[in-house]
Design a protein around this motif. Structure first.
Motif: not given
Ligand SMILES: Cc1ncc(COP(=O)(O)O)c(C=O)c1O
Length: 414
Positions: A234-246, A248-261
């Protein structure tokens, strides 16, 4: 000044990448449609559904409340907390708010992760076929993409042995994308366990786990999360996810990263100079989405994609010369067309590459798909089934017709 005359001013980094091939294919299809041709566009990587009403309502409510100002660079506390809650509830992964950054789509998250960490010539391992932005974002940030060529016989997934061979002292990242764009491949527990074993031996390698298609899967159970298999990484993994595909919000442009501080903080420094916080009311709408205002939609969309995957696989496998591997997730199928390479069009022109075949499908029958060259593995094409049942059915018929107009090389030689 013409575009060519200006090129001497363009930096070497930017010259090393091209405009998105998917955007180019989509634009070509749109131009033909504009001329009045009947075009079925299966190039795009976005849901054909509209954003659920309840999510739109949340954005409207936020706007009316005056939620129209700059937000904190890393995202509103409400959204970052909702993301923390999502990981706890859906993935059983515990995070702190400081482990999360919200950006203008997952694309910006990945860009910033690379920008914040790559020094010149650092290497990034990318399994091919890949989402085209991965290697281009590496290059534009001064890094070197190291490709591991996928094999259809291995379901387009990399093995531990091939990963081990690709790692050097200059490796900074491994990028894994499951469910995968463009192949629909999903890594199993045992495959991830073996990859994690290799990664444990190389503590200088960071892992980017792109789970953008997390909620679009067709297997008996939901895709395995990398951090379930390797919580110690976990201390060297970045999760990349977002609202686009789940959602149907591609045009809203919201994604997130979760990882080491430390990584999230460095990415925040980049974001503070690139764009600041993401759109305020789009963030408010994503809070509502993550809180479940559209949970029915997520499951209905998944089942719809699953049905379409079967429809498309069944249709394409009936066409001689095309071979398909059933996707386990995402909304793409990656079609092998090697048996059509060398065939002749009615005008005598030869289909020499997957791009030639893709051009032929568009010219002759108005079906737009993207050639495998864009994804680093040829001869293939990617077909997106984020389209209506009717369009998909028509597209299969048209591809079959386009194929029937080709003369296979064996026949020509005989
Ligand atoms: C594998 C993968 N990762 C990330 C993204 C980025 O999506 P967005 O920027 O819309 O969040 C995409 C979009 O096509 C994708 O296919």
């Amino acid at each position: 000044m013409t575009h060519t005359a200006f090129s001497s001013f363009v930096s070497r980094r930017v010259q090393s990448v091209k405009l998105s091939p998917v955007a180019a294919a989509t634009a070509q299809a749109a131009a033909l449609a504009g001329e009045g041709r009947s075009i079925i566009t299966l190039t795009s990587g976005e849901p054909d559904f509209d954003t659920p009403e309840a999510i739109k309502d949340a954005a409207i409510f936020a706007l009316k409340q005056g939620d129209t100002k700059y937000t904190a660079t890393a995202g509103t506390a409400a959204l970052r907390n909702a993301i923390v809650a999502k990981y706890s509830k859906e993935n059983n992964i515990s995070l702190k708010t400081d482990h999360v950054i919200v950006s203008n789509g997952g694309k910006q998250v990945i860009y910033q992760a690379l920008n914040a960490t790559l020094n010149d010539s650092d290497q990034v391992i990318i399994p091919a076929p890949y989402w085209p932005s991965f290697p281009d974002m590496v290059k534009i940030n001064g890094g070197v993409p190291v490709l591991i060529q996928g094999r259809a016989s291995e379901g387009f997934k990399i093995t531990a042995a091939r990963l081990e061979q690709a790692i050097t002292q200059h490796t900074k990242w491994l990028i894994l994308n499951s469910p995968n764009n463009p192949t629909g491949a999903v890594y199993s527990i045992s495959e991830l366990k073996q990859l994690a074993e290799v990664l444990r031996r190389h503590p200088h390698v960071l892992i980017l786990w792109d789970e953008m298609y997390e909620h679009i899967w067709f297997t008996d159970e939901a895709p395995v999360h990398f951090l379930h298999v390797a919580p110690d990484l976990k201390e060297r993994t970045l999760l990349v996810n977002g609202a686009s595909k789940t959602y149907a919000m591609t045009g809203w442009r919201i994604g997130w990263g979760a990882g080491p501080e430390g990584l999230i903080r460095a990415m925040g420094v980049v974001q503070s100079q690139v764009s600041s916080g993401a759109n305020s009311f789009a963030q408010a709408a994503t809070v509502a989405a993550l809180n479940g205002v559209a949970s029915d939609f997520v499951e209905i969309a998944r089942l719809t994609y699953q049905k379409r995957a079967s429809q498309v696989i069944e249709g394409l496998s009936r066409i001689p010369g095309l071979k398909v591997i059933r996707p386990e997730g995402s909304f793409f199928v990656y079609v092998n067309c090697e048996d059509l390479i060398g065939s002749l069009r009615p005008d005598g022109g030869q289909i020499q590459t997957d791009q030639d075949l893709v051009d032929w499908l568009l010219e002759s029958q108005g079906v737009a798909v993207v050639a495998g060259t864009a994804y680093g593995l040829s001869p293939y094409f990617r077909l997106s089934f984020a389209a209506s049942d009717q369009d998909l059915q028509q597209a299969i018929l048209r591809i079959e017709r386009a194929r029937l107009q080709l003369t296979l090389s064996e026949v020509v030689v005989a």
